[in-house]
Scaffold this active site. Structure first.
Site, mmCIF file in Angstrom:
data_model
loop_
_atom_site.group_PDB
_atom_site.id
_atom_site.type_symbol
_atom_site.label_atom_id
_atom_site.label_comp_id
_atom_site.label_asym_id
_atom_site.label_seq_id
_atom_site.Cartn_x
_atom_site.Cartn_y
_atom_site.Cartn_z
ATOM 1 N N GLU A 1 0.838 -1.213 0.000
ATOM 2 C CA GLU A 1 0.000 0.000 0.000
ATOM 3 C C GLU A 1 0.868 1.256 0.000
ATOM 4 O OE1 GLU A 1 -2.527 -1.126 3.303
ATOM 5 O OE2 GLU A 1 -3.372 -2.708 2.051
ATOM 6 N N SER B 1 -5.035 -11.913 2.782
ATOM 7 C CA SER B 1 -6.332 -12.569 2.989
ATOM 8 C C SER B 1 -6.278 -13.797 3.891
ATOM 9 C CB SER B 1 -6.987 -12.936 1.653
ATOM 10 O OG SER B 1 -7.387 -11.762 0.978
ATOM 11 N N GLY C 1 -6.494 -8.175 0.971
ATOM 12 C CA GLY C 1 -7.839 -7.615 1.130
ATOM 13 C C GLY C 1 -8.853 -8.082 0.096
HETATM 14 P P1 PGA Z 1 -5.247 -8.661 4.500
HETATM 15 O O1 PGA Z 1 -4.018 -7.657 4.564
HETATM 16 O O2 PGA Z 1 -5.017 -9.751 5.515
HETATM 17 O O3 PGA Z 1 -6.453 -7.821 4.799
HETATM 18 O O4 PGA Z 1 -5.286 -9.219 3.114
HETATM 19 C C1 PGA Z 1 -2.702 -8.130 4.750
HETATM 20 C C2 PGA Z 1 -1.755 -6.957 4.729
HETATM 21 O O5 PGA Z 1 -2.020 -5.971 4.037
HETATM 22 O O6 PGA Z 1 -0.721 -6.991 5.402
#
Ligand code: PGA
Length: 237
Positions: free
Chosen positions: A87, A199, A163
């Site tokens: 991100e 996820s 996500g």
């Molecule tokens: P998530 O995020 O488990 O919601 O996929 C993991 C992360 O961004 O570290």
């Protein structure tokens, strides 16, 4: 196994307090929780979690308005910090140079970097996953001494899995994590921990736990839901 919760900016203060309350009956002393900076003290006060940060400044203490330095994090008792999360690579345009600087600052302050790497979906589809993550690793590690690399934990997070509810197959995870471990062993003669992230949930944790080569998980969305997070922790005791 190292379980790390990356709570991103999901929770407001009341919700953090609620999370702390609802997880109070369970031993989380080996779990790393990475809240927003502003809640680090709330978690530290409980003395029930290992606390990590989600990011750190590239620079030391000084004239850097709005940043948080590694030394400041260390003074709060922070033991880990995420660096290179996709991100931030995608939205803040962080590149290996920034990530290298952050890792050096963290290690200078005895904070373990949780170094995130991973490929986009198009890169997976074109068969270039190993090239992409190999480059992400080498661009940083080639500039570090082996005594620094030893203190880094890698989090392999396919970007398309974050996500989305999608995950690679167990065989795909094994192949990629093996590649990461072999690359670092061959090049630097060091064995480091590699976590899987993307996820991870109550639904898939039992299947993921069948993979013996991974050393833990970096958990986003499921780390803000007390029941689900505690369930995942309970399967890894
Ligand atoms: P998530 O995020 O488990 O919601 O996929 C993991 C992360 O961004 O570290």
């Amino acid at each position: 196994m190292l379980i790390v919760g990356n709570q991103k900016t999901y929770l407001n203060k009341e919700e953090v307090l609620d999370f702390i309350e609802k997880t109070s009956s369970v031993d989380c002393s080996k779990v790393v929780i990475c809240p927003s900076y502003i809640y680090i003290d709330l978690y530290k006060e409980t003395s029930r979690y290992i606390v990590g940060a989600q990011n750190v400044s590239e620079k030391g203490n000084g004239a850097t308005t709005g940043e948080i330095s590694a030394s400041q994090l260390a003074s709060l008792g922070v033991d880990y910090s995420i660096v290179g999360h996709s991100e931030r690579r995608d939205e803040q345009k962080e590149i290996s140079e920034n990530i290298y600087n952050k890792i050096v600052r963290l290690l200078e302050n005895d904070i373990k970097p949780l170094f995130c790497i991973g490929e986009h979906l198009e890169e997976k589809k074109s068969g270039s996953t190993k090239d992409v993550i190999g480059k992400q690793i080498l661009e940083v590690f080639d500039r570090l001494d082996s005594n620094m690399i030893t203190n880094i934990v890698i989090a392999y997070e396919p970007i398309w899995a974050i996500g989305t509810g999608l995950t690679p197959t167990n065989d795909e995870i094994i192949e990629t994590v093996q590649y990461i471990k072999d690359l670092i062993k061959d090049k630097y003669e060091i064995e480091i921990m590699v976590l899987y992230g993307g996820s991870v949930s109550r639904k898939n944790i039992d299947l993921l736990n069948e993979i013996s080569i991974i050393d833990g998980y970096l958990i986003g969305g499921a780390s803000i839901k007390p029941d689900e997070f505690l369930y995942i922790i309970s399967t890894n005791e």
